[in-house]
Design an enzyme around this catalytic site. Structure first.
Site, PDB file in Angstrom:
ATOM      1  CB  SER A 278      16.634  47.114  42.026  1.00 25.39           C
ATOM      2  OG  SER A 278      15.470  46.525  41.481  1.00 25.39           O
ATOM      3  NE  ARG A 317      39.719  58.101  -1.703  1.00 27.76           N
ATOM      4  CZ  ARG A 317      38.833  59.005  -2.139  1.00 27.76           C
ATOM      5  NH1 ARG A 317      39.011  59.641  -3.279  1.00 27.76           N
ATOM      6  NH2 ARG A 317      37.776  59.263  -1.430  1.00 27.76           N
TER       7      ARG A 317
END
Length: 431
Positions: A278, A317
């Site tokens: 930490s 497409r």
């Protein structure tokens, strides 16, 4: 090959510096695009549609790697995808004699989809290897702790005794489920080849008597599967990939959230082999690997949802649906690749504390075996009286030891986990 300098994962510690990050980075994607282009020319040469010399020239040029990925990215904005500028650069680099055989008959989506399947295949190979490591580590934990009794918890509360071996066997079962799904998808990843509108018409114009045979040759060149049809707007391969990746993230997430719970300071039944520090609290050893895996598990379903949404692709497409897949799919591959790496390290280094588990079994002063006591007392006291007795003892907090009605009953929670051991043995038979 490493990730592009502009794509280092600064905000993504879950996949940064992983094999999956290398397999999905911009340079890796460029390599897959080039591999797809070279393989297409080789496939056409194999069918007599291009000179062998052209296949050699395109393959050698594509393999040289003299292409600027940043320039390609910038120029992709003009046509909407990176294949268009890449084809121009590759054609120029191959030279006048054989440049016309680059990308001949194909459309941008053929190359982009095929490259995506190559990237997926290469990433899944890495993920499967890490899942194998996770499975082996969990198998060892399950066997070692077959009879290590611990509290089973339901809705956050102590329920009945179980074993850590059964818990580890359950984690392993999910990992094997993920492995099986990933293997099936890995083996089914297809090339894409359809030409401008999925009809293969251009290849016939270039001399192919049977254009439908070209996808087979193309697939052989790349080690992928030949699809039954061009899948420009039939997005089953991407949807299947999304599903198995999201499942894998969730399966590894189950392992992670259990470790997060069991490693809480006030529980401390397990701990990561080497926790993270930490910036403000020197005493902490955070379960970082579990945290990152849990993060991936929470993000993966939304990424998969985008890919499922892209299945509604119009015409032959699409405009937008196909384009919407690229980033979420890469993110999903990276997340799962990073989670698989972290899961292997987590399982290999996990520290188990049987003595703490044993202490916790006694926190309810024997009431953790109340289900078993109900079954044993019912024939003696009757179901109603047995339930009333145990309910009263539970509300009073009185230890069960010393209660006259329970004088002849075994109150040791560790003696009620035999079936958990049998289930563990059965689970470990799966390969």
């Amino acid at each position: 090959m490493t990730a592009h300098p502009g794509d280092t994962g600064l905000l993504a510690p879950g996949w940064a510096d992983s094999a999956a990050s290398s397999a999905t980075g911009d340079e890796a994607y460029l390599r897959a695009l080039l591999d797809a282009e070279a393989a297409l020319t080789r496939a056409q040469a194999a069918m007599g549609l291009a000179p062998v010399e052209a296949a050699t020239a395109v393959t050698e040029t594509a393999g040289a790697g003299a292409f600027d990925v940043t320039s390609l990215a910038e120029r992709a904005r003009t046509g909407g995808n990176p294949v268009i500028p890449l084809v121009a650069d590759l054609t120029e680099a191959v030279g006048e004699a054989y440049g016309p055989y680059v990308h001949r008959g194909a459309t941008s989506q053929d190359i982009m989809d095929t490259a995506t399947m190559l990237v997926a295949a290469r990433t899944l190979d890495v993920v499967l290897a890490d899942l194998g490591g996770t499975e082996r580590a969990l198998s060892r934990l399950a066997a070692e702790h077959r009879d290590t009794a611990m509290p089973g918890r339901t809705l956050t509360q102590h329920a009945v005794p179980t074993t850590f071996g059964l818990k580890a066997a359950g984690w392993r079962s999910l990992v094997l489920d993920a492995r099986d799904r990933l293997r099936a998808v890995r083996e089914s990843l297809p090339i894409q080849l359809g030409g401008a509108a999925g009809t293969l018409a251009a290849f016939g114009a270039y001399g192919a008597s049977d254009p439908a045979g070209l996808p087979e040759a193309y697939a052989r060149e790349l080690g992928l599967r030949a699809p039954g049809l061009p899948w420009h707007t039939l997005r089953t391969p991407v949807a299947d990939l999304a599903g198995c990746l999201a499942f894998t993230a969730g399966a590894l997430g189950k392992l992670a959230v259990d470790v997060l719970t069991l490693s809480r300071t006030e529980i401390a039944e397990v701990a990561e082999g080497s926790g993270g520090g930490s910036s403000a609290m020197p005493h902490k050893s955070n379960p970082v690997r579990s945290t990152l895996i849990a993060s991936a598990a929470r993000r993966a379903p939304q990424l998969a949802a985008t890919l499922y949404g892209a299945m509604a692709a119009e015409d032959e497409r699409p405009a937008g649906a196909w384009h919407a897949e690229w980033e979420p799919l890469r993110d999903l591959l990276r997340l799962v690749g990073g989670a698989a790496r972290d899961a292997a390290e987590l399982a290999e280094g996990l520290r188990v504390r049987p003595e703490t588990m044993r202490e916790h079994l006694d926190l309810t002063h024997g009431l953790i075996v109340s289900e078993r006591l109900s079954a044993e007392l019912a024939p003696v006291l009757g179901r109603a009286r047995a339930k009333e007795l145990l309910t009263r003892l539970a509300s009073s907090g009185q230890p069960l030891a010393g209660v006259p009605e329970l004088a002849d009953v075994d109150l040791d929670p560790a003696h009620y986990t035999g079936s958990a051991g049998v289930l563990t043995d059965r689970a470990l038979e799966r390969r």
